[in-house]
Design a protein around this motif. Structure first.
Motif, PDB file in Angstrom:
ATOM      1  N   SER A 190       0.834  -1.212   0.000  1.00 44.36           N
ATOM      2  CA  SER A 190       0.000   0.000   0.000  1.00 44.36           C
ATOM      3  C   SER A 190       0.869   1.263   0.000  1.00 44.36           C
ATOM      4  O   SER A 190       0.427   2.317  -0.422  1.00 44.36           O
ATOM      5  CB  SER A 190      -0.941  -0.013   1.201  1.00 44.36           C
ATOM      6  N   GLU A 191       2.097   1.143   0.474  1.00 47.25           N
ATOM      7  CA  GLU A 191       3.032   2.272   0.471  1.00 47.25           C
ATOM      8  C   GLU A 191       4.381   1.716   0.072  1.00 47.25           C
ATOM      9  O   GLU A 191       4.773   0.655   0.574  1.00 47.25           O
ATOM     10  CB  GLU A 191       3.204   2.793   1.902  1.00 47.25           C
ATOM     11  N   SER A 192       5.106   2.422  -0.770  1.00 47.02           N
ATOM     12  CA  SER A 192       6.366   1.833  -1.216  1.00 47.02           C
ATOM     13  C   SER A 192       7.373   1.738  -0.073  1.00 47.02           C
ATOM     14  O   SER A 192       8.167   0.799  -0.026  1.00 47.02           O
ATOM     15  CB  SER A 192       6.931   2.563  -2.432  1.00 47.02           C
ATOM     16  N   ALA A 193       7.309   2.670   0.891  1.00 44.58           N
ATOM     17  CA  ALA A 193       8.245   2.589   2.020  1.00 44.58           C
ATOM     18  C   ALA A 193       7.990   1.328   2.853  1.00 44.58           C
ATOM     19  O   ALA A 193       8.920   0.703   3.356  1.00 44.58           O
ATOM     20  CB  ALA A 193       8.115   3.828   2.897  1.00 44.58           C
ATOM     21  N   LEU A 194       6.724   0.945   2.975  1.00 45.53           N
ATOM     22  CA  LEU A 194       6.380  -0.258   3.737  1.00 45.53           C
ATOM     23  C   LEU A 194       6.845  -1.507   2.980  1.00 45.53           C
ATOM     24  O   LEU A 194       7.393  -2.442   3.574  1.00 45.53           O
ATOM     25  CB  LEU A 194       4.862  -0.295   3.973  1.00 45.53           C
TER      26      LEU A 194
END
Ligand code: ADP
Ligand code: MG
Length: 481
Positions: free
Chosen positions: A325-329
């Motif tokens: 859902s988030e590229s950092a995650l």
């Protein structure tokens, strides 16, 4: 979401204004940084002074093309800037440079899912344009201030087909779009600051009837407000029509305090804007080679990443969706897998479970996680190599969260290394059996539930450090007599 009454259907199309993350404005070298002192970023081009000419920012075009490619759209080989005329104090030239007949992006789509049902929403077009300035109504009593810092910031306006049928689909579409432009790196996605804002076109009809007259609620800047504004409009329009009235084609404003929309002005028609090609700007040519070069520079997109997480790591659709859902995650998770060398599923459980819960609780983003991916990997690796049990790992995790150091340091300092020596475990169990003759007799007489009592005693005797699998196995053997 409130439900739509039987016998009625809503028709919704969204227009999203998405600020592009360029350093400078679309037609000048003025900075686009948010939050500067009013009018410190308004150069001669922004002010529309006579004699200056706009020069197109190449990066804005690249970003629009990235977006187009990410929604499988057609990228126009030649697109044209047009002047859109209207009179407003925050628009110094008296026209906005936009695109009309030949936009840069046409005919794309985005796939959404609501309650497990997939649906494809058409994207009619996305065009490049410049943002307007801001009117400041509260800064000077009796006057309106004008801040032109935002004027000339590049936008793409993304126009959907009227394919959306309720507020839940609208929000799903917007969230997907938001995730996409952020992942692409073309927009910071900050809705409070207005980097991503939505106009909601809503009409109602009897199913099968032609489209009804629509209203357009402008500049909604949160997902929840979009849902509220759409639900309010659907209900209002149905009431008007059922009472024998007619819907006016108009522009409306959403009031977050009341959750209502109110009429702002009757809607302009395209010919009111007197669009014509801007003679100061050349047509923009994007060749097939340009497209391929831009495509090659794009990051992996959320949908592709999700599919890869399912196949490469054997994750469920739910976990894959959450982790991408988030590229950092997603990056965090992949680091945990790589560094720990542990099973991908175990890593996913720790990231989506304990870690996200802790972040949620403290209101922190993954970027600010007090436990780095490498540190979490250090913990998961100690479970995988059986140094500690999964249960002890929870305590170590809490200690890491409290800033007590890396997993290995905490395990050592607290003497948490798991007891795998089966002789030691057996000795502890022997002592418990010897010390609880009544319970042993009851258990052997058929009170199976007492097994938990023995597990508890044995764990207590080993300070929770006994390898749970070995403990259970040896306990069963010894209790069998
Ligand atoms: P404008 O530029 O005047 O707002 P567009 O034709 O570009 O008009 O349409 C804007 C949006 O309105 C699109 O997202 C489109 O899907 C949506 N739309 C068009 N007709 C209707 C309708 N009858 N009900 C709801 N939405 C509509
Ligand atoms: Mg519109």
């Amino acid at each position: 979401m409130s439900s739509i009454p039987a016998g009625w259907e809503a028709v919704i199309g969204l227009e999203v204004h998405c600020q592009l993350l360029t350093k400078t404005k679309i037609f000048s070298g003025a900075s686009t940084t948010y939050g500067a002192e009013p009018n410190t970023q308004a150069d001669a081009v922004t002010l529309g002074l006579p004699g200056v000419l706009p020069v197109l920012n190449r990066e804005a075009v690249t970003m629009a093309v990235k977006f187009g490619l990410s929604v499988d759209a057609k990228i126009a080989e030649t697109c044209v800037f047009a002047r859109k005329h209207y009179f407003y104090p925050d628009l110094p030239k008296g026209y906005q440079i936009s695109q009309y007949e030949l936009p840069i992006v046409e005919q794309g789509h985005l796939d959404i899912e609501v309650d497990g049902v997939a649906k494809r929403i058409g994207i009619t077009r996305a065009h490049l344009e410049e943002d307007a300035g801001k009117s400041l109504h509260d800064a000077f009593p009796g006057f309106t201030g004008i801040d032109l810092n935002r004027a000339g910031t590049p936008l793409i306006e993304i126009v959907s087909e009227p394919d959306i049928r309720n507020s839940a689909e609208a929000v799903a579409y917007l969230k997907k779009l938001h995730q996409l432009v952020v992942a692409l790196g073309v927009c910071d996605g900050n809705m409070q600051e207005g980097s991503f804002r939505c106009d909601a076109n809503v009409s109602v009809r009897k199913p099968g009837a032609p489209f009804g007259t629509r209203t357009e609620t402008k500049n909604i800047n949160s997902f929840r407000y979009v849902q509220q504004a759409i639900d309010y409009e659907i209900e209002r329009q149905i009431e008007v029509i059922e009472a024998g009235g007619k819907i006016n084609q108009e522009t409306r404003l959403f009031n977050p305090d009341t959750g209502e929309t109110r009429a702002m002005r009757s809607k302009e028609n395209a010919n009111d804007y007197r669009y014509f090609p801007d003679p100061d700007l050349l047509p923009v040519v994007v060749t097939a080679a340009d497209q391929e070069r831009i495509r090659a520079s794009m990051p992996e997109l959320p949908a592709a990443k999700k599919a890869r997480f399912e196949s490469q790591y054997g994750l469920s659709a739910y976990d894959a969706n959450l982790l991408t859902s988030e590229s950092a995650l997603a990056d965090y998770y992949e680091t945990v897998v790589k560094v720990s060398g542990a099973e991908a599923k175990t890593c996913a459980n720790w990231v989506t479970g304990d870690l996200l819960a802790a972040l949620n609780k403290s209101g922190k983003a993954i970027e600010d996680s007090p436990i780095s991916a490498t540190q979490l990997a250090g913990l998961v690796a100690r479970i995988a190599d059986k140094t500690i049990s999964g249960k002890i790992a929870k305590d170590v995790f809490e200690a890491m969260l409290a800033g007590e150091g890396d997993a290995d340091a905490i395990i050592k300092a607290k003497g948490l290394v798991q007891i795998t020596d089966e002789g030691a475990i057996a000795a502890a169990i022997d002592a418990i059996i010897a010390g609880n003759p009544q319970q042993v007799a009851d258990y052997r007489g058929g009170k199976d539930k007492l097994f938990g009592f023995f597990v508890g005693q044995a764990m207590k005797a080993t300070q929770g450090k006994a390898n749970p699998e070995a403990l259970n196995r040896i306990l069963k053997e010894k209790l069998a007599g």
